[in-house]
Design a protein around this motif. Structure first.
Motif, mmCIF file in Angstrom:
data_model
loop_
_atom_site.group_PDB
_atom_site.id
_atom_site.type_symbol
_atom_site.label_atom_id
_atom_site.label_comp_id
_atom_site.label_asym_id
_atom_site.label_seq_id
_atom_site.Cartn_x
_atom_site.Cartn_y
_atom_site.Cartn_z
ATOM 1 N N ILE A 238 -5.354 -10.603 -11.080
ATOM 2 C CA ILE A 238 -5.290 -9.273 -10.442
ATOM 3 C C ILE A 238 -4.616 -9.389 -9.079
ATOM 4 O O ILE A 238 -4.932 -10.281 -8.292
ATOM 5 C CB ILE A 238 -6.707 -8.669 -10.243
ATOM 6 C CG1 ILE A 238 -7.479 -8.586 -11.564
ATOM 7 C CG2 ILE A 238 -6.632 -7.312 -9.535
ATOM 8 C CD1 ILE A 238 -7.055 -7.495 -12.505
ATOM 9 N N PHE B 286 -4.726 -7.491 -5.915
ATOM 10 C CA PHE B 286 -5.498 -6.419 -5.268
ATOM 11 C C PHE B 286 -4.666 -5.805 -4.148
ATOM 12 O O PHE B 286 -4.225 -6.508 -3.235
ATOM 13 C CB PHE B 286 -6.816 -6.967 -4.719
ATOM 14 C CG PHE B 286 -7.775 -5.872 -4.317
ATOM 15 C CD1 PHE B 286 -8.612 -5.287 -5.248
ATOM 16 C CD2 PHE B 286 -7.821 -5.417 -3.004
ATOM 17 C CE1 PHE B 286 -9.481 -4.258 -4.887
ATOM 18 C CE2 PHE B 286 -8.674 -4.391 -2.627
ATOM 19 C CZ PHE B 286 -9.510 -3.813 -3.573
ATOM 20 N N ARG B 287 -4.448 -4.510 -4.241
ATOM 21 C CA ARG B 287 -3.668 -3.789 -3.218
ATOM 22 C C ARG B 287 -4.647 -3.257 -2.181
ATOM 23 O O ARG B 287 -5.298 -2.233 -2.384
ATOM 24 C CB ARG B 287 -2.874 -2.661 -3.860
ATOM 25 C CG ARG B 287 -1.998 -3.084 -5.024
ATOM 26 C CD ARG B 287 -0.943 -4.113 -4.623
ATOM 27 N NE ARG B 287 -0.115 -4.498 -5.783
ATOM 28 C CZ ARG B 287 0.925 -5.293 -5.718
ATOM 29 N NH1 ARG B 287 1.271 -5.846 -4.558
ATOM 30 N NH2 ARG B 287 1.619 -5.587 -6.791
ATOM 31 N N LEU C 235 -6.044 4.628 -5.045
ATOM 32 C CA LEU C 235 -5.150 3.967 -6.011
ATOM 33 C C LEU C 235 -5.502 4.391 -7.427
ATOM 34 O O LEU C 235 -6.671 4.568 -7.749
ATOM 35 C CB LEU C 235 -5.329 2.449 -5.843
ATOM 36 C CG LEU C 235 -4.554 1.486 -6.724
ATOM 37 C CD1 LEU C 235 -4.239 0.203 -5.938
ATOM 38 C CD2 LEU C 235 -5.309 1.129 -7.990
ATOM 39 N N ILE C 236 -4.489 4.575 -8.259
ATOM 40 C CA ILE C 236 -4.743 4.812 -9.686
ATOM 41 C C ILE C 236 -4.178 3.644 -10.477
ATOM 42 O O ILE C 236 -3.006 3.277 -10.309
ATOM 43 C CB ILE C 236 -4.207 6.183 -10.158
ATOM 44 C CG1 ILE C 236 -4.529 6.387 -11.648
ATOM 45 C CG2 ILE C 236 -2.710 6.368 -9.867
ATOM 46 C CD1 ILE C 236 -4.455 7.830 -12.114
ATOM 47 N N ALA C 237 -5.047 3.053 -11.302
ATOM 48 C CA ALA C 237 -4.640 1.922 -12.139
ATOM 49 C C ALA C 237 -4.634 2.386 -13.597
ATOM 50 O O ALA C 237 -3.669 2.998 -14.042
ATOM 51 C CB ALA C 237 -5.574 0.747 -11.880
ATOM 52 N N THR C 238 -5.724 2.177 -14.328
ATOM 53 C CA THR C 238 -5.788 2.660 -15.725
ATOM 54 C C THR C 238 -6.064 4.162 -15.787
ATOM 55 O O THR C 238 -5.908 4.777 -16.838
ATOM 56 C CB THR C 238 -6.912 1.959 -16.503
ATOM 57 O OG1 THR C 238 -8.173 2.358 -15.940
ATOM 58 C CG2 THR C 238 -6.781 0.447 -16.443
ATOM 59 N N GLY C 239 -6.538 4.719 -14.689
ATOM 60 C CA GLY C 239 -6.832 6.154 -14.649
ATOM 61 C C GLY C 239 -8.228 6.511 -15.144
ATOM 62 O O GLY C 239 -8.592 7.686 -15.159
ATOM 63 N N GLY C 240 -9.018 5.505 -15.504
ATOM 64 C CA GLY C 240 -10.355 5.783 -16.034
ATOM 65 C C GLY C 240 -11.251 6.511 -15.042
ATOM 66 O O GLY C 240 -11.966 7.462 -15.407
ATOM 67 N N LEU D 193 -0.123 2.351 -9.904
ATOM 68 C CA LEU D 193 0.295 1.142 -10.627
ATOM 69 C C LEU D 193 0.800 1.621 -11.988
ATOM 70 O O LEU D 193 0.036 1.700 -12.958
ATOM 71 C CB LEU D 193 -0.887 0.167 -10.793
ATOM 72 C CG LEU D 193 -1.603 -0.296 -9.514
ATOM 73 C CD1 LEU D 193 -2.709 -1.299 -9.847
ATOM 74 C CD2 LEU D 193 -0.632 -0.910 -8.517
HETATM 75 P P1 AMP Z 1 -8.753 2.828 -12.570
HETATM 76 O O1 AMP Z 1 -10.010 3.553 -12.941
HETATM 77 O O2 AMP Z 1 -8.414 1.717 -13.511
HETATM 78 O O3 AMP Z 1 -7.589 3.768 -12.342
HETATM 79 O O4 AMP Z 1 -9.048 2.095 -11.184
HETATM 80 C C1 AMP Z 1 -9.005 2.801 -10.003
HETATM 81 C C2 AMP Z 1 -10.047 2.357 -9.024
HETATM 82 O O5 AMP Z 1 -10.191 0.939 -8.969
HETATM 83 C C3 AMP Z 1 -9.660 2.825 -7.634
HETATM 84 O O6 AMP Z 1 -10.810 3.353 -6.992
HETATM 85 C C4 AMP Z 1 -9.130 1.576 -6.948
HETATM 86 O O7 AMP Z 1 -9.589 1.529 -5.628
HETATM 87 C C5 AMP Z 1 -9.639 0.393 -7.773
HETATM 88 N N1 AMP Z 1 -8.560 -0.535 -8.182
HETATM 89 C C6 AMP Z 1 -8.144 -0.783 -9.455
HETATM 90 N N2 AMP Z 1 -7.166 -1.703 -9.498
HETATM 91 C C7 AMP Z 1 -6.909 -2.043 -8.210
HETATM 92 C C8 AMP Z 1 -5.968 -2.946 -7.581
HETATM 93 N N3 AMP Z 1 -5.081 -3.688 -8.276
HETATM 94 N N4 AMP Z 1 -5.992 -3.031 -6.233
HETATM 95 C C9 AMP Z 1 -6.865 -2.286 -5.498
HETATM 96 N N5 AMP Z 1 -7.777 -1.437 -6.031
HETATM 97 C C10 AMP Z 1 -7.807 -1.309 -7.372
#
Ligand code: AMP
Length: 176
Positions: free
Chosen positions: A19, A21-22, A121-126, A151
């Motif tokens: 990972i 981490f941002r 931040l949005i990663a998977t969007g869950g 991301l």
């Molecule tokens: P997700 O539900 O997968 O979109 O994850 C979003 C949440 O997880 C946000 O609240 C982010 O702060 C945290 N997060 C997920 N991936 C990262 C990443 N690579 N760097 C920093 N924060 C992350």
């Protein structure tokens, strides 16, 4: 112009191997960086009829409070399970291993209120998808979702757009 992307610190292998981490604490800790981040995030929604900002714990609180102040609207906290003092509604969402739950006060969002979701931040969007569901279950109208970082390789924004949610981010990082 402040280089906002340059103020984000990248920490490899946190919280686990693979990972990137941002870390936005370096951006938020910079006076010009924080000011410009909040100003740019608010500006996108300046002409939209936002009734309240819903911030997702914890970094979404820092940004969401400041953005709500700029837009002249209220703030709704969306928190991890068990943190809110009054009656709540909860929504589970998928993590890489297992599930988690976020909650909102049952009376935080009134029917027809137009809500802007904020997180760092949005990663998977869950997480953001669960926030959309909470607001819609309260008959709220999700106006959009806004983030510092997208991301795109993880597909979160595509997921939200499938739910009809307008999304915006100030910057994107390739990869995970
Ligand atoms: P997700 O539900 O997968 O979109 O994850 C979003 C949440 O997880 C946000 O609240 C982010 O702060 C945290 N997060 C997920 N991936 C990262 C990443 N690579 N760097 C920093 N924060 C992350």
């Amino acid at each position: 112009m402040t280089d906002l992307k340059g103020l984000v610190r990248t920490i490899p292998d946190y919280p686990k191997p693979g990972i990137l981490f941002r870390d936005v604490t370096t951006l938020l800790g910079d006076a010009q960086g924080f000011k410009a981040t909040v100003a740019q995030m608010a500006e996108t929604w300046r002409n939209e009829p936002v009734d309240a900002v819903a911030g997702i714990e914890a970094r979404g609180f820092i940004l969401g409070g400041a953005i709500a102040d700029r837009l002249g609207c209220g703030f709704i906290p969306i928190r991890k399970k068990g943190k809110l003092p009054y009656k709540t509604i909860g929504q589970d969402y998928q993590l890489e291993y297992g599930v988690d739950i976020i909650e909102m006060h049952e009376d935080a969002c009134r029917a027809g209120e137009r809500i802007l979701i904020v997180d760092d931040l949005i990663a998977t969007g869950g997480t953001a998808e669960a926030a959309v569901k909470l607001i819609r279950r309260s008959q709220g109208d999700v106006l959009g979702a806004t983030f510092i970082i997208d991301l795109p390789d993880l597909g979160g924004m595509s997921k939200l757009k499938k739910h009809g949610v307008t999304c915006h981010a100030l910057m994107a990082f390739e990869g995970h």
